[in-house]
Scaffold this active site. Structure first.
Site, PDB file in Angstrom:
ATOM      1  N   SER A   1       2.312  -2.689  10.529  1.00  0.00           N
ATOM      2  CA  SER A   1       3.656  -2.575  10.746  1.00  0.00           C
ATOM      3  C   SER A   1       4.479  -3.775  10.304  1.00  0.00           C
ATOM      4  O   SER A   1       5.294  -4.425  11.138  1.00  0.00           O
ATOM      5  CB  SER A   1       4.005  -2.434  12.234  1.00  0.00           C
ATOM      6  OG  SER A   1       3.491  -0.999  12.510  1.00  0.00           O
TER       7      SER A   1
ATOM      8  N   GLY B   1       2.718  -1.297   4.355  1.00  0.00           N
ATOM      9  CA  GLY B   1       2.485   0.258   3.910  1.00  0.00           C
ATOM     10  C   GLY B   1       3.937   0.529   3.967  1.00  0.00           C
ATOM     11  O   GLY B   1       4.721   0.451   2.937  1.00  0.00           O
TER      12      GLY B   1
ATOM     13  N   HIS C   1      -9.869   1.152   4.264  1.00  0.00           N
ATOM     14  CA  HIS C   1      -8.616   1.335   4.992  1.00  0.00           C
ATOM     15  C   HIS C   1      -8.764   2.293   6.289  1.00  0.00           C
ATOM     16  O   HIS C   1      -9.536   3.265   6.153  1.00  0.00           O
ATOM     17  CB  HIS C   1      -7.438   1.918   4.369  1.00  0.00           C
ATOM     18  CG  HIS C   1      -6.184   1.946   4.799  1.00  0.00           C
ATOM     19  ND1 HIS C   1      -5.674   2.949   5.636  1.00  0.00           N
ATOM     20  CD2 HIS C   1      -5.130   0.862   4.596  1.00  0.00           C
ATOM     21  CE1 HIS C   1      -4.501   2.532   6.113  1.00  0.00           C
ATOM     22  NE2 HIS C   1      -4.253   1.446   5.531  1.00  0.00           N
TER      23      HIS C   1
ATOM     24  N   GLY D   1       1.290   1.915  10.869  1.00  0.00           N
ATOM     25  CA  GLY D   1       2.228   2.673  10.923  1.00  0.00           C
ATOM     26  C   GLY D   1       2.838   3.177  12.261  1.00  0.00           C
ATOM     27  O   GLY D   1       3.579   4.223  12.371  1.00  0.00           O
TER      28      GLY D   1
ATOM     29  N   ASN E   1       0.770  -1.243   0.019  1.00  0.00           N
ATOM     30  CA  ASN E   1       0.087  -0.051  -0.099  1.00  0.00           C
ATOM     31  C   ASN E   1       0.750   1.263   0.000  1.00  0.00           C
ATOM     32  O   ASN E   1       1.398   1.690   1.153  1.00  0.00           O
ATOM     33  CB  ASN E   1      -0.750   0.028   1.330  1.00  0.00           C
ATOM     34  CG  ASN E   1      -1.576   1.219   1.467  1.00  0.00           C
ATOM     35  OD1 ASN E   1      -1.889   2.016   0.347  1.00  0.00           O
ATOM     36  ND2 ASN E   1      -2.444   1.511   2.424  1.00  0.00           N
ATOM     37  N   TRP E   2       1.034   1.681  -1.391  1.00  0.00           N
ATOM     38  CA  TRP E   2       1.893   2.998  -1.432  1.00  0.00           C
ATOM     39  C   TRP E   2       1.395   4.262  -0.602  1.00  0.00           C
ATOM     40  O   TRP E   2       2.155   5.185  -0.410  1.00  0.00           O
ATOM     41  CB  TRP E   2       2.189   3.357  -2.903  1.00  0.00           C
ATOM     42  CG  TRP E   2       3.063   2.626  -3.378  1.00  0.00           C
ATOM     43  CD1 TRP E   2       3.445   1.389  -2.991  1.00  0.00           C
ATOM     44  CD2 TRP E   2       3.257   2.591  -4.702  1.00  0.00           C
ATOM     45  NE1 TRP E   2       4.545   0.598  -3.968  1.00  0.00           N
ATOM     46  CE2 TRP E   2       4.503   1.320  -5.008  1.00  0.00           C
ATOM     47  CE3 TRP E   2       3.463   3.583  -5.763  1.00  0.00           C
ATOM     48  CZ2 TRP E   2       5.082   1.054  -6.158  1.00  0.00           C
ATOM     49  CZ3 TRP E   2       4.144   3.422  -6.911  1.00  0.00           C
ATOM     50  CH2 TRP E   2       4.869   2.256  -7.220  1.00  0.00           C
ATOM     51  N   LYS E   3       0.074   4.069  -0.130  1.00  0.00           N
ATOM     52  CA  LYS E   3      -0.659   5.549   0.103  1.00  0.00           C
ATOM     53  C   LYS E   3      -0.179   6.816  -0.782  1.00  0.00           C
ATOM     54  O   LYS E   3      -0.440   6.410  -1.792  1.00  0.00           O
ATOM     55  CB  LYS E   3      -0.264   5.709   1.737  1.00  0.00           C
ATOM     56  CG  LYS E   3      -0.413   4.381   2.437  1.00  0.00           C
ATOM     57  CD  LYS E   3      -0.182   4.496   4.052  1.00  0.00           C
ATOM     58  CE  LYS E   3       0.054   3.310   4.735  1.00  0.00           C
ATOM     59  NZ  LYS E   3      -0.423   3.301   6.022  1.00  0.00           N
TER      60      LYS E   3
ATOM     61  N   GLU F   1      -7.178   4.489   7.094  1.00  0.00           N
ATOM     62  CA  GLU F   1      -6.658   6.222   7.283  1.00  0.00           C
ATOM     63  C   GLU F   1      -8.069   6.578   6.427  1.00  0.00           C
ATOM     64  O   GLU F   1      -8.448   7.820   6.762  1.00  0.00           O
ATOM     65  CB  GLU F   1      -5.468   6.146   6.470  1.00  0.00           C
ATOM     66  CG  GLU F   1      -4.294   5.947   7.377  1.00  0.00           C
ATOM     67  CD  GLU F   1      -3.238   5.303   6.494  1.00  0.00           C
ATOM     68  OE1 GLU F   1      -3.203   5.569   5.309  1.00  0.00           O
ATOM     69  OE2 GLU F   1      -2.141   4.935   7.298  1.00  0.00           O
TER      70      GLU F   1
ATOM     71  N   GLU G   1      -6.164  -5.368   9.777  1.00  0.00           N
ATOM     72  CA  GLU G   1      -5.171  -4.709  10.200  1.00  0.00           C
ATOM     73  C   GLU G   1      -5.681  -4.008  11.439  1.00  0.00           C
ATOM     74  O   GLU G   1      -6.593  -2.988  11.588  1.00  0.00           O
ATOM     75  CB  GLU G   1      -4.945  -3.346   9.143  1.00  0.00           C
ATOM     76  CG  GLU G   1      -4.472  -3.824   7.907  1.00  0.00           C
ATOM     77  CD  GLU G   1      -3.883  -2.608   6.892  1.00  0.00           C
ATOM     78  OE1 GLU G   1      -2.638  -2.826   6.772  1.00  0.00           O
ATOM     79  OE2 GLU G   1      -4.682  -1.739   6.894  1.00  0.00           O
TER      80      GLU G   1
HETATM   81  P1  PGA Z   1       2.201   0.036   7.630  1.00  0.00           P
HETATM   82  O1  PGA Z   1       0.829   0.451   7.171  1.00  0.00           O
HETATM   83  O2  PGA Z   1       2.602  -1.170   7.053  1.00  0.00           O
HETATM   84  O3  PGA Z   1       2.722   1.307   7.443  1.00  0.00           O
HETATM   85  O4  PGA Z   1       1.752   0.005   9.213  1.00  0.00           O
HETATM   86  C1  PGA Z   1       0.106  -0.819   6.717  1.00  0.00           C
HETATM   87  C2  PGA Z   1      -1.284  -0.242   5.864  1.00  0.00           C
HETATM   88  O5  PGA Z   1      -1.636   0.819   5.988  1.00  0.00           O
HETATM   89  O6  PGA Z   1      -1.846  -1.107   5.163  1.00  0.00           O
END
Ligand code: PGA
Length: 258
Positions: A217, A238, A99, A177, A11-13, A101, A171
């Site tokens: 993470s 991510g 997600h 994150g 997931n590049w965000k 976010e 998740e």
């Molecule tokens: P992260 O993000 O690996 O940076 O914790 C995971 C995600 O948002 O899918």
């Protein structure tokens, strides 16, 4: 678990320009061989680079390009949005929805996730549905209640075959994150619960066929421990996937090449 093809999702965000994206993809294609492993590498990238990346994958490849969000309507006056037929048109194979976010910053609810999932299925794009509890919910002992509601509402009006086209990305919201990943027991319990709930909501076959992957993470340091857990069909990465050498260590651990 043998019959479920493992997934490593990146997931590049909101990251990477066109040049950076093409460079990453070219190097990833060089480093992976569809003949030597059975897995799917799903790159969930910004809308701005989906087409240019998807167009580069024209032969057999482990890699597919996917979206990170979608609108629930097909067309119309929704300034700034992208629809599922548009995603299908630019070559997206899957799209993430719900997600944490999106839930936190854009108010996405399980009901909205359900509408988006149904829209994606209608366009032939596989939904990747993100679910997971907050730290407070876990501390209050509410994890399974939260997962139960997220599954029931997100998959409302789904048929068993819709379910099998869908990927569940578990998740825990407190692990995204933050560098705090769930421990093996927490992951095993959540994945086991999700699979048993799928059996109740759909069928034993759907429960066996649907892929449930873990995110939050994930790094090259913890992938070996996570990949050993029963009922984990892959991982969503991510931050650690933005750097290709880190991501490749995770891909190799899942493919058995590490
Ligand atoms: P992260 O993000 O690996 O940076 O914790 C995971 C995600 O948002 O899918």
């Amino acid at each position: 678990m043998a019959e479920r093809t493992p997934i490593v999702l990146s997931n590049w965000k909101m990251n990477k320009t066109v040049n950076q994206s093409l460079d990453y993809l070219a190097n990833l294609m060089r480093a992976t061989d569809p003949k030597s492993s059975r897995m799917e590498i799903i790159l969930c990238v910004p809308f701005s680079v989906i087409k240019i990346m998807a167009d580069k994958i024209n032969g057999p490849s482990l890699i597919s390009i996917s979206g990170q969000d979608v609108h629930w309507e097909q067309w119309g006056a929704y300034t700034g949005e992208i629809s599922s037929p548009m995603l299908a048109d630019v070559g997206a194979k899957f799209c993430m929805i719900g997600h944490s976010e999106r839930r936190k910053y854009f108010g996405e609810t399980d009901e909205i996730v359900n509408q988006k999932a149904l829209a994606l299925l209608k366009s032939g794009v596989g939904p990747i549905v993100c679910i997971g509890e907050t730290l407070e919910e876990r501390q209050l002992g509410l994890t399974t209640n939260i997962l139960e509601k997220q599954l029931r509402v997100s998959f409302n009006r789904f048929s068993a075959s819709d379910m099998e086209k869908t990927v569940i990305l578990y998740e825990p919201r407190w692990a995204i994150g933050t560098g705090k990943f769930a421990d093996s027991d927490q992951i095993a319990q959540a994945h086991h619960y999700i699979r048993s709930k799928l059996e109740k909501l759909f069928s034993a076959q759907s429960a066996v066929r649907t892929r449930i992957i873990y995110g939050g993470s994930v790094t090259p340091d913890n992938i070996a421990a996570i990949w050993k857990i029963e009922d984990v069909d892959g991982v969503g990465v991510g931050g650690a996937s933005l750097d290709l050498s880190n991501f490749l260590q995770i891909v190799n651990a899942v493919s058995g090449a590490a």
